[in-house]
Design a protein around this motif. Structure first.
Motif, short mmCIF file in Angstrom:
data_model
loop_
_atom_site.label_atom_id
_atom_site.label_comp_id
_atom_site.label_asym_id
_atom_site.label_seq_id
_atom_site.Cartn_x
_atom_site.Cartn_y
_atom_site.Cartn_z
N ILE A 147 19.67 61.73 43.30
CA ILE A 147 19.69 60.44 43.22
C ILE A 147 18.49 59.57 43.71
N PHE A 165 23.42 58.26 40.16
CA PHE A 165 23.91 60.05 41.87
C PHE A 165 23.63 60.66 40.12
N ALA A 214 25.12 66.09 41.54
CA ALA A 214 24.60 65.05 42.79
C ALA A 214 26.03 64.59 43.75
N TRP A 215 26.65 64.14 42.60
CA TRP A 215 27.78 63.25 42.45
C TRP A 215 29.16 63.31 43.49
N LEU A 258 23.71 60.96 52.18
CA LEU A 258 23.37 61.52 51.01
C LEU A 258 22.50 62.52 50.73
#
Length: 385
Positions: free
Chosen positions: A231, A285, A289-290, A311
């Motif tokens: 990120i 991202f 991670a997304w 996050l």
């Protein structure tokens, strides 16, 4: 003589009638007797196998010849369907054979003609989304030019105006989604499902008021990969629109992952806002991670305030894999365009209601996270995060 002749004729007539009646009775009895027996299969009769085989071949040949040239779309694949249940298939697809299951999709544009295999001359590797209004059209045009053909462009139109963007050649190949008065997190939750954007290595979810004179998309991706960031965001020009020290651009390095904030702002140097932190205006991202972040976005979270502090839950170790790319930096122009999309209530300006919603969201989101943590820890007996 005459009398004897008439008697013989009568006898023959009576014999014929009896024969007809007997035949009819026999037919009726035969029908009922035959109907009372179960059906007999050829496989239960000891006939020579060669005879059975030749009979079936003839029948098959006759059927095929009678149907030849008669095949319709409805008949294709209409043979007996094998019973399938594959519990490892995606939910809802257990009745399909694994070889036909396509659980993910993409945003690649397809033609209405030609061979499907020839549709795509190039498959973009990265996805860039902007949430836009027509007032920032030329700013977005400048931003899009900073991304090569490896980046697919997707515009979310919060003002409902899309046709005006056709003046730009790149817009004809972009994805346009228009829903009035919605924000990028509303769009992201509904149109950027992880299974839809799985084809893209990195997903940019950016605001429209970003100056990109000192930014290059390809160089940015190179640095993100080099430093292993899951990120990230570009560094921010420190002279305007800066809220946090963490996102301020540093001129002496490529990337940084921590900072020093005002006294008392950071309970731990590895926690936000001193580390494991980027802002929500221009996050980038990784695919992995997304997938986590998408699941964390609540359906009523529209402005996203508070999301940036959470996050870190989606990557590990967060203080190493969340960072700011300093050598590719942007300027936050601080144009309150979404504020003008609000409505005036109780004599207040539209932007005041929008700002109040932002603050309420932050408090509500943090409350939900806390309650979710407490419930999980109570069940599992684990320590706090």
């Amino acid at each position: 003589m005459g009398t004897i002749h008439r008697s013989g004729t009568l006898k023959k007539s009576n014999d014929g009638a009896r024969l007809i009646i007997a035949t009819l009775i026999g037919l009726v009895l035969g029908f009922f007797v035959g109907a009372s027996f179960p059906a007999v299969s050829l496989t239960k009769i000891n006939l020579p196998s060669s005879l059975i085989s030749s009979s079936l071949d003839v029948a098959s040949s006759d059927t095929h010849s009678s149907n030849e040239g008669d095949e319709s779309l409805e008949s294709v694949g209409s043979g007996s369907v094998p019973k399938v249940y594959v519990p490892t298939n995606p939910r809802g697809a257990e009745l399909l054979p694994p070889g036909i299951v396509v659980s993910q999709s993409d945003l690649y544009l397809r033609r209405l003609w030609g061979e499907p295999s020839e549709d795509l001359k190039k498959k973009p590797k990265y996805l860039v989304t902007f949430t836009v209004g027509l007032d920032q059209m030329h700013n977005i045009n400048a931003a899009v030019k900073k991304f090569s053909e490896d980046f697919m462009i997707m515009l979310f139109h919060y003002d409902g105006r899309t046709s005006e963007w056709n003046e730009f050649e790149w817009s004809k190949n972009a994805i346009h989604i228009s829903v009035r008065r919605q924000t990028k997190w509303w769009y992201a939750k509904r149109f950027l499902h992880p299974d839809i954007v799985e084809a893209y290595e990195y997903i940019f979810i950016w605001d429209e008021d970003l100056g990109v004179e000192h930014f290059n998309g390809e160089k940015y991706i190179t640095l993100v990969k080099k430093h292993g960031l899951e990120i990230s965001q570009p560094g921010l020009e420190p002279n305007n629109g800066l809220t946090w020290e963490m996102t301020k651009r540093r001129g002496d390095r490529e990337v940084h992952t921590d900072t020093e904030e005002k006294p008392g702002w950071c309970s731990d140097p590895r926690l936000p806002p001193c580390a494991a932190f980027v802002e929500i205006m221009a996050p980038v991202f990784s695919r992995k991670a997304w997938r986590c972040v998408w699941h964390m976005i609540q359906n009523d979270l529209v402005h996203g305030w508070g999301l940036d502090f959470a996050l870190r839950r989606c990557v590990e170790p967060a203080h190493e894999k969340i960072g700011v790319v300093d050598s590719q930096w942007i300027v936050h122009q601080v144009i309150p365009s979404l504020g003008n999309q609000g409505e005036s209530e109780n004599g207040k300006a539209p932007w005041e209601g929008v700002r109040a919603r932002c603050r309420n969201e932050w408090a509500e989101f943090q409350s939900r996270l806390t309650k979710a943590d407490e419930a999980y820890l109570a069940r599992s007996g684990k320590e706090t995060f």
